[in-house]
Design an enzyme around this catalytic site. Structure first.
Site, short mmCIF file in Angstrom:
data_model
loop_
_atom_site.label_atom_id
_atom_site.label_comp_id
_atom_site.label_asym_id
_atom_site.label_seq_id
_atom_site.Cartn_x
_atom_site.Cartn_y
_atom_site.Cartn_z
N TYR A 11 63.55 34.80 53.43
CA TYR A 11 63.31 35.63 54.61
C TYR A 11 64.20 36.87 54.71
CZ TYR A 11 60.56 31.65 56.11
OH TYR A 11 59.63 30.66 56.17
N PRO A 29 53.82 33.44 60.95
CA PRO A 29 52.58 32.70 61.15
C PRO A 29 52.21 32.66 62.63
CG PRO A 29 54.39 31.17 60.90
CD PRO A 29 54.98 32.55 60.77
N HIS A 43 59.70 33.34 61.49
CA HIS A 43 59.78 32.11 60.72
C HIS A 43 61.18 31.73 60.24
CE1 HIS A 43 57.89 28.84 58.82
NE2 HIS A 43 56.88 29.45 58.24
#
Length: 690
Positions: free
Chosen positions: A90, A103, A329
């Protein structure tokens, strides 16, 4: 605000007792790496890779040195791979968060008959969020336990406690995951409500008392009126958060020059979560359309600026009934997304809306509009961000398909793991579309270990390839009985790799650790990580994840490479929901074609299972696969779900809130939406992803 450190200072629900993540042996990982890659490479490429791997793993070689350093790191750290993984997955990723990383969970379409219904739904949802936060703060969430394989093993709960206390701060080269906890400053007690691209501070505690639902509704009504005031409107600053991370970091530095902007940023960065009240998005609200609107807001012309993508949880409530949640996320897997949203939707069904006037805070102070001082430079940056978001909106090719021919009950009757079976079906679909196998990512939960996040199940196995070749051989030279044996072999191989992954013995985290420790030692990058095979192995053209739910909703995300597919699936008793994404700019991909091949493959596999020649008995490995069932980002109890047919869904479309809930005794789902390594999209450029 302190950076989230990986050495937790307090017991977070029993994980202090959890074992440390194991470190696989160098020999095992090298052997498995070659097995995973052989059928994805040309003979020439493989021969070269085989020599490189042999040299890397030789006694007294570079691999042994790096392995010994990793062993030392494992002794020192609570989780030897966590920081490496978080940065690689990430924080080092420079791509924009919408579509590429964040998401979304899409709720059932709501039927708001009037604007007040819309705001009542929002007030009810916020009330549920506050109740869930109370459980989190009190460390009162029950500890999750593994189901299926190694059932009864407690799972690490740490991710839950980042839900309302973290923020992804953009950086020029690497983002920072920031914790809100402080012994000096009290935790914030406000949420940010976004409406018409404006941001408002909604205090949820006033005079030491939590607002009740009636008060929350009153405050939301005030916000809607305030947002309509034309003369006070500010530019859609939220668009900046939809930009690439390096660009957003630069824009944020420009914003920070003004004290007004610093104060507004501080209020957003310290809030519990966002509630995005969206304007209607247009007439067509199919599953596919709603999935796209959740992922990117529809761009500048719709609700693309009505977001702040750096916050972990953004609850989206559209006036037209298009609702869901978008998740940043990096702090946690989809387990939090699923568990929290299922809690909220069940709360909204189980506890009637409490809109009676009860011990209200008299004359509530009005919510505060966040203000921005915008220079011509900032307007120019906003224009650039808007253009890039529009391109992303045009580029996303999403297809949500509800496959009603059968679900996981049929698959279990074949003595196969539903997850393994669906993964083989995805391999068949890709092969039918493109005529070749590709590196595939399926996320696997490693929460059995302290601070465990995920590793990768490499679903493109040689056994799956043997099966799909037999199924697509135009000469029909393979009998149904032989095809059935190949299918059982493919699902057994998938199950075997799954068990390796969930027990910490897969290869991707290990390879990442070896690569990163070499960099820390300032060594020249070992040849194994410069090899073309390593680049190919980490270009996850097929990025997959199982996200089962017990509430009627589904998860979706974008592809992780420009020429790839995102394939999220939600297996239910008698149907399976697939969310398939790709990019229109790639001439190689088409989501509708992929779905068509997927449906054809699932029907062909059913016919094969039903063929009269299928009378063999299940092997031990196959029975093990059936026991395992959901192991990947899931540890779920799948026996007692009641499905909903399309007619059931239609019948339920006229209640508010229309949250379709299954039986209350259903157990929790440990489902994660891990969208494969979200920096794989960077890997196709520089080969740096593991």
């Amino acid at each position: 605000m302190p950076v989230l450190d990986r050495e937790p200072s307090k017991d977070l629900g029993g994980e202090d007792d959890l074992p440390k993540l194991p470190l696989p042996s160098l020999t095992d990982t090298m052997e498995m790496y070659l097995k995973c890659m052989k059928h994805l490479l040309t003979e020439e490429q493989f021969n070269k890779t085989q020599n490189i791997v042999k040299q890397f793993g030789a006694p007294g070689g570079v691999g042994e040195l790096l392995q010994s350093k990793l062993e030392e790191r494992r002794e020192r750290k609570a989780n030897w791979v966590y920081n490496y993984w978080l940065n690689d997955m990430y924080l080092n990723n420079r791509l924009a968060l919408p579509v590429n990383s964040s998401p979304a969970m899409v709720f059932p379409l709501q039927n708001f008959r009037a604007p007040i219904d819309w705001l009542r739904f929002a007030a009810h949802l916020i009330s549920g969020v506050l109740e869930y936060k109370t459980l989190v703060d009190a460390r009162a969430l029950p500890v999750d336990y593994a189901r299926g394989q190694l059932a009864g093993t407690p799972l690490c709960m740490e991710q839950y406690y980042r839900l309302f206390t973290s923020y992804r701060l953009p950086g020029p080269e690497r983002d920072t995951l920031v914790a809100q906890e402080s012994s000096v400053m009290p935790e914030p007690e406000h949420i940010i409500v976004a409406f018409k691209n404006q941001f408002f501070v909604l205090d949820v505690v006033i005079n030491f008392r939590k607002l009740n639902e009636r008060d929350l509704l009153t405050q939301l009504e005030k916000i809607v009126k305030m947002a309509d005031s034309e003369e006070e409107q500010h530019p859609p600053i939220g668009l900046l958060t939809s930009d690439g991370r390096t660009e957003w970091a630069a824009s944020r530095s420009v914003l920070m020059r003004e004290s007004t902007n610093r104060d507004s940023l501080d209020m957003i960065e310290r809030c519990l979560c966002l509630v995005c009240l969206d304007d209607p998005s247009g007439p067509e609200l199919s599953d596919t359309t709603r999935a796209m609107l959740m992922l990117h807001g529809g761009g500048v012309a719709k609700n693309g600026g009505n977001r702040w993508y750096d916050k972990p949880m953004q609850f989206v409530i559209g006036a037209d009934g298009c609702c869901g949640v978008v998740c940043e996320h990096s702090p946690f897997e989809g387990i939090v997304l699923v568990q929290c949203t299922e809690y909220l939707l069940k709360y909204m069904i189980g506890s009637p809306s409490k809109l009676v006037r009860a011990a209200s805070v008299s004359e509530l102070p009005a919510p505060r509009r966040l203000r921005w001082k915008c220079t011509p430079e900032i307007h120019k940056l906003l224009s650039s961000s808007a253009d890039k978001l529009q391109r992303l909106v045009r580029n996303l090719d999403m297809n949500v398909h509800k496959f009603y021919n059968y679900g996981k009950e049929f698959i279990k009757k074949q003595k196969m793991s539903p997850d393994a079976y669906i993964q083989v079906a995805l391999q068949l679909a890709y092969y039918r579309c493109h005529g070749r196998p590709v590196a595939t990512y399926e996320s696997a939960s490693i929460r059995r270990f302290k601070e465990g996040r995920v590793d990768n199940i490499r679903s493109a196995t040689p056994e799956a390839l043997a099966f799909v070749k037999a199924m697509t051989d135009g000469k029909n030279s393979t009998s149904d009985m032989e095809k059935m044996e190949l299918l059982r072999g493919a699902t057994a191989a998938q199950t075997k790799f799954t068990i390796l992954a969930i027990t910490g013995m897969a290869i991707d985290n290990h390879l990442l650790g070896l690569r990163e420790i070499a960099q820390e030692m300032k060594m020249e990058k070992p040849e194994i990580f410069k090899d073309e095979a390593y680049l190919i192995s980490n270009q996850f053209i097929l990025s997959t994840s199982q996200v089962p739910t017990t509430v009627e909703m589904f998860c979706c995300y974008g592809p992780v490479v420009p020429n790839g597919y995102g394939a999220c699936y939600n297996p239910q008793s008698d149907h399976i929901i697939f969310s398939v994404s790709s990019f229109r700019e790639s001439p190689q991909t088409c989501s509708a074609d992929f779905v068509k091949c997927l449906v054809q493959g699932l029907l062909d596999m059913r016919d094969l299972c039903n063929s009269k020649t299928n009378n063999g008995s299940a092997s031990t490995e196959q029975r093990q696969g059936e026991m395992l069932e959901t192991h990947t980002q899931t540890e779920t109890n799948w026996q007692n779900k009641t499905p909903q047919s399309p007619s059931d869904l239609i019948k339920n479309q006229h209640t508010v809130p229309q949250v379709l809930v299954k039986t209350p005794e259903q157990t929790t789902v440990e489902a994660q939406t891990q969208t494969a390594s979200q920096v794989e999209a960077q890997a196709w450029k520089n080969g740096s992803k593991s």
